[in-house]
Design an enzyme around this catalytic site. Sequence first.
Site, short mmCIF file in Angstrom:
data_model
loop_
_atom_site.label_atom_id
_atom_site.label_comp_id
_atom_site.label_asym_id
_atom_site.label_seq_id
_atom_site.Cartn_x
_atom_site.Cartn_y
_atom_site.Cartn_z
CG ASP A 1 -1.76 1.21 1.37
OD1 ASP A 1 -2.10 1.80 0.32
OD2 ASP A 1 -2.10 1.58 2.51
CG ASN B 1 -3.62 5.17 -1.03
OD1 ASN B 1 -3.51 4.08 -0.47
ND2 ASN B 1 -4.64 5.49 -1.79
CG ASP C 1 -6.21 2.63 0.46
OD1 ASP C 1 -5.18 1.93 0.58
OD2 ASP C 1 -6.87 2.68 -0.59
CG ASP D 1 -1.40 1.50 -3.71
OD1 ASP D 1 -0.18 1.41 -3.96
OD2 ASP D 1 -1.85 2.00 -2.65
CG ASP E 1 -6.44 -13.14 -13.04
OD1 ASP E 1 -7.21 -13.85 -13.71
OD2 ASP E 1 -5.99 -13.46 -11.93
CG ASP F 1 -11.06 -16.43 -12.78
OD1 ASP F 1 -10.30 -16.77 -11.85
OD2 ASP F 1 -12.30 -16.32 -12.63
CD GLU G 1 -8.73 -20.93 -11.59
OE1 GLU G 1 -8.68 -21.16 -10.38
OE2 GLU G 1 -9.57 -20.15 -12.08
CG HIS H 1 -5.54 -15.69 -5.89
ND1 HIS H 1 -5.07 -16.32 -7.03
CD2 HIS H 1 -6.86 -15.51 -6.08
CE1 HIS H 1 -6.08 -16.50 -7.87
NE2 HIS H 1 -7.18 -16.01 -7.32
CG ASP H 2 -8.11 -19.05 -5.70
OD1 ASP H 2 -8.56 -18.01 -5.18
OD2 ASP H 2 -8.17 -19.29 -6.92
C1 GLC Z 1 -10.86 -18.43 -9.76
C2 GLC Z 1 -10.07 -17.43 -8.96
C3 GLC Z 1 -10.75 -17.23 -7.64
C4 GLC Z 1 -12.14 -16.69 -7.91
C5 GLC Z 1 -12.91 -17.57 -8.88
C6 GLC Z 1 -14.11 -16.86 -9.43
O1 GLC Z 1 -10.86 -19.68 -9.19
O2 GLC Z 1 -8.75 -17.85 -8.84
O3 GLC Z 1 -10.03 -16.39 -6.80
O4 GLC Z 1 -12.85 -16.59 -6.72
O5 GLC Z 1 -12.14 -17.95 -9.98
O6 GLC Z 1 -13.71 -15.84 -10.29
CA CA Z 2 -3.71 1.83 -1.25
#
Ligand code: GLC
Ligand code: CA
Length: 540
Positions: free
Chosen positions: A22, A24, A26, A30, A99, A200, A242, A316-317
């Site tokens: 980050d 700024n 918040d 970013d 993405d 995705d 994915e 991230h999942d």
């Molecule tokens: C993919 C993404 C996940 C998201 C899902 C719906 O699995 O990696 O983070 O919640 O798609 O878009």
């Molecule tokens: Ca920020």
Amino acid sequence: MENNKWWKETVVYQIYPRSFQDTNGDGIGDLKGIISRLDYLAELGIGAIWLSPVCKSPQDDNGYDISDYQDIDPMFGSLEDIELLINESKKRNIRIVMDLVLNHSSDEHPWFLEAKKGKDNPYYDYYVWRDGVEGTPPNDLRSCFGGSAWEWVPELGQYYLHLFSVRQPDLNWDNPKVRQEIYDMINWWMDKGVGGFRLDVIDLIAKEPDRKITANGPKLHTYIQELSRETFQKGDLLTVGETWGATPEIAKLYSNPDGSEFSMVFQFEHIMLDEQEGKGKWDLAPLDFLKLKQVLSKWQTELKGEAWNSLFWNNHDLPRIVSRWGNDGEYRVESAKMLATLLHGMQGTPYIYQGEELGMTNVRYPLEDFRDIELLNLYKERIESGYAHEEIMESIYAKGRDNARTPMQWDASEHAGFTAGQPWIRVNPNYTEINAAGELENPDSIFHYYKKLIRLRKEYNVIVYGEYKLLFPEDRELFGYIRTLGETTLLVLCNFYGNNVSFEMPEELAGEKELLISNYSDEASGGSLRPYEARMYLLK
Ligand code: GLC
Ligand code: CA
């Protein structure tokens, strides 16, 4: 030998922007924050950044619900910032992989707002509508985030399909206008100089909900080939789909070397090995190690020459790998390095998820400190159906997506140097010990180990292109394999557990070796490995 491609020889780093840096105050990461950390990434040696979504979004699913595909969410910055990020990255030989969320939009996307207005609205057919009687959806299809996949719209007297949250209506790929809008948008991003795209849940786009087909619908590859022809093939891009439902056979279509679809896909067979069979990720089971070896090896050998692997433990999942299949206590450093060695020695393009290079760990927060919609829905659903609080929390600690989403740990200052304000999600309390500043200072750190693995990949072609063969398939603790390219042989030996293991080196590998990298500083006595020990050799 395989066709050489830049995306086969590079290492990708995934950034989850809201948790990275980050600038700024918040409390949300970013684009300017990413720009400020490019030198750190250049030092690591990566060649591409996969950026989780930064487009305009109500953030119901942290940006995977897009309301404008051609604008940046003000929370992350502006179009100017992304252009600056692309250019600043380019100066450091780093490409930006965006993405693309093409299976669904946000319910605040103008297309959906229009679609809801009536069946004769030109955008109505951009989404998937079905009749039903109020309270009785067309069928029992379920959303990946729990509950019915159908949502009633009283104004229309119809249901729309949402394979994810109610606020993520599925786009109708059978409508050629939808496909054209998507291609135009992708070409617009390509003109900005992006280096590629991650797609995705792309295996869901050709759903046939009336037949309850979601993944791998009959028209899937026709659509992807058209998409690729209209967009990606005009550039030299890294494209990665994915695809939770991919088998090696299917992956050979997606990643055909003729370039008709994508560069590669993320397959998840290894990722699903610690769940109860036939159930989902929340129903925990111990990892079947022999199965892990078998699955990873299968993908290595079956795609050889016919498709390209992506190599990853994390995103991230997913929970943090060192907590999941390593040891995040006594052997955190050793096991993080071992897991890295195992993966980075294989054939395919390695992906590093932010913080993995520091050995960041899972978190055990009280429920109110978690933020993820999937996890919160799961909790509600399970409590209502009678599960005990403790049992649900164990599932969440093991598999919850917020494990990956706690702020990046930059230094030992307040909030780990992530923000000067209040972080949107609590920082892992171990940031005073685990952080980038400390890792950079210590030559034996996990960071420097990853850096070396990346360098070795650039130095030794055998790591990129060599043929894979599993060793010791029946050994319950040791993961060993060789890679060969012409006269060159690479040997990788990893002890996956916390005990000493001994083994017998096959005769053809018994000769003189050069040690390329190891997570122990001294040589063990021949034929044994210490807890989580990893060694990578070049055979002479
Ligand atoms: C993919 C993404 C996940 C998201 C899902 C719906 O699995 O990696 O983070 O919640 O798609 O878009
Ligand atoms: Ca920020």
